[in-house]
Design a protein around this motif. Structure first.
Motif, PDB file in Angstrom:
ATOM      1  N   ARG A   1     -22.290   2.877  -2.129  1.00 52.27           N
ATOM      2  CA  ARG A   1     -21.427   4.066  -2.141  1.00 52.27           C
ATOM      3  C   ARG A   1     -20.382   3.994  -1.039  1.00 52.27           C
ATOM      4  NH1 ARG A   1     -26.366   6.533  -2.767  1.00 52.27           N
ATOM      5  NH2 ARG A   1     -26.323   7.380  -0.645  1.00 52.27           N
TER       6      ARG A   1
ATOM      7  N   SER B   1     -20.463   0.290  -7.353  1.00 51.31           N
ATOM      8  CA  SER B   1     -21.521   0.932  -8.128  1.00 51.31           C
ATOM      9  C   SER B   1     -22.803   0.122  -8.064  1.00 51.31           C
ATOM     10  CB  SER B   1     -21.085   1.093  -9.588  1.00 51.31           C
ATOM     11  OG  SER B   1     -20.007   1.986  -9.688  1.00 51.31           O
TER      12      SER B   1
ATOM     13  N   ASP C   1     -30.069   8.136  -5.671  1.00 49.55           N
ATOM     14  CA  ASP C   1     -28.646   8.124  -6.029  1.00 49.55           C
ATOM     15  C   ASP C   1     -28.165   6.751  -6.484  1.00 49.55           C
ATOM     16  OD1 ASP C   1     -26.343   9.496  -6.557  1.00 49.55           O
ATOM     17  OD2 ASP C   1     -25.537   9.374  -4.519  1.00 49.55           O
TER      18      ASP C   1
ATOM     19  N   ASP D   1     -26.692   4.471  -9.344  1.00 43.62           N
ATOM     20  CA  ASP D   1     -25.759   4.867 -10.398  1.00 43.62           C
ATOM     21  C   ASP D   1     -26.269   4.591 -11.808  1.00 43.62           C
ATOM     22  OD1 ASP D   1     -23.801   5.729  -8.558  1.00 43.62           O
ATOM     23  OD2 ASP D   1     -23.190   3.663  -8.239  1.00 43.62           O
TER      24      ASP D   1
ATOM     25  N   ARG E   1     -17.412   3.256  -8.672  1.00 48.95           N
ATOM     26  CA  ARG E   1     -17.145   4.307  -7.694  1.00 48.95           C
ATOM     27  C   ARG E   1     -15.789   4.068  -7.050  1.00 48.95           C
ATOM     28  NH1 ARG E   1     -21.244   7.638  -5.868  1.00 48.95           N
ATOM     29  NH2 ARG E   1     -23.310   7.201  -6.730  1.00 48.95           N
TER      30      ARG E   1
END
Length: 372
Positions: free
Chosen positions: A314, A319, A338, A340, A371
């Motif tokens: 992140r 990703s 978290d 992806d 991301r």
């Protein structure tokens, strides 16, 4: 290594050492000296020091070993175990036995079968979905393409049944090109639908194709000739292969990325300095090593590794994709951490790619997003 020792290069980064009149004790001592010597090596690239490490496998040559191929294959199996256990070590194969002979014969036979399969086009591509966890939850956002081979009986063989032989006999570049050409030919009739839907298809690139330094140009030529958008393709490199051939990996990533393709780094987290490699390997996706994913629910260390990789991804605008997701509990944990996207039997088993493509035109348009 001793009087009469013979050293030869088997190909790429593989070497063989023959120690006449030596026993296991001497072989172990020679191996330890080689490990100690290579641990002192290293080179500097820019401002970074790159360590050098080797893996060693040893086997005694005994009377029942009448074929050189058996001896070499047994030593390579031991070497592979050393590498799987973290590298920088020596594994001495167990006493020569029917088990060792049977295993080495299977590898020799697999090489012959593979050669025939390449000539006869006896392969099939399967596709396994990549599904959103924290990003686009529950949606299929892409597919990884997996190679299967038909044996003499017409049955499909999983990659673990033939890839070792392909690597040993340096046939992986031919297999990589077959996979790419097969994907292109399968998608060509639906290129307009593929371009509109923005599907993403992931192909593996072997270390041997990396070292040859011609794969990226070949891949882009095939896509352009077929009228397929580069943005619909993601090329996947194993972290260990990319680091071992880092200059070639940098060149491939630059050429493919500049054309619009995506790059994924597979088995991420298996190296001791994985995050440091990202400075030189500007990829779009990190695929978290399945060994950590499978244990993330029960093992706090594995959980922390998965969490750390997801956080680092992140921060870098990359990703994360978890491999080998096998149950709902793991999926819930990955969502909590978290991560992806996920890939594994919990979401879907591999299916025939040709059959899948026929259904894509009616499916909703999705994109394997990044991301940032």
């Amino acid at each position: 290594a001793g009087v009469g020792a013979l050293v030869c290069r088997m190909g790429a980064d593989r070497f063989a050492v023959l120690l006449p009149q030596a026993d296991r004790e001497l072989a172990s001592e020679v191996g330890k000296r080689m490990l100690a010597a290579t641990s002192q090596l290293g080179y500097v690239h820019g401002s970074e020091a790159v360590a050098v490490a080797i893996s060693l496998g040893a086997v005694a040559i005994e009377r029942e070993h009448e074929r050189v191929a058996h001896v070499i294959a047994a030593a390579e199996l031991a070497c592979k175990r050393a590498k799987q256990q973290g590298g920088g070590r020596l594994i001495v194969a167990e006493d020569s036995s029917s088990t060792i002979i049977a295993r080495t014969e299977r590898h020799v036979m697999a090489a012959s079968t593979l050669q025939d399969a390449l000539r006869g086009n006896d392969f099939r591509l399967d596709a396994q979905s990549i599904v959103g966890i924290s990003v686009r939850p529950g949606e299929t956002v892409g597919y990884e393409l997996l190679v299967r081979m038909h044996n003499a009986a017409g049955e499909l063989m999983a990659p673990d049944k033939f890839l070792d032989a392909a690597e040993r006999y340096e046939l992986l570049p031919a297999l990589d090109r077959w996979a790419l050409c097969s994907v292109v030919e399968t998608l060509r009739p639906q290129r307009e639908e593929i371009a509109k839907a923005s599907y993403c298809f992931t192909l593996n690139v072997s270390a041997q194709s990396l070292s040859a330094r011609k794969y990226a140009t070949f891949a882009l030529e095939q896509l352009a000739e077929a009228g397929l958008p580069a943005s619909a393709f993601c090329f996947e490199l194993k972290e260990a292969a990319a680091v071992s051939h880092i200059a070639a990996a940098e060149a491939l990533i630059r050429e493919l990325s500049d054309a619009g393709c995506k790059i994924a780094l597979d088995d991420f987290g298996s190296g001791l300095s994985s995050l440091a490699h990202l400075k030189r390997l500007p990829v779009h996706y990190l695929k978290i090593d399945g060994r950590f994913v499978r244990r993330a629910v029960e093992d706090r260390v594995a959980e922390s590794i998965v969490s750390g990789i997801a956080r680092a991804a992140r921060t870098l605008g990359i990703s994360s994709i978890a491999e080998h997701v096998e149950n709902a509990a793991t999926t819930d944990k990955l969502r909590e951490l978290d991560v992806d996207f996920g890939q594994g039997y919990y979401f879907s088993r591999p299916q025939a790619f040709a059959s899948l493509v026929r259904t894509l035109g009616a499916a909703p348009a999705v994109r394997l997003t990044t991301r940032g």
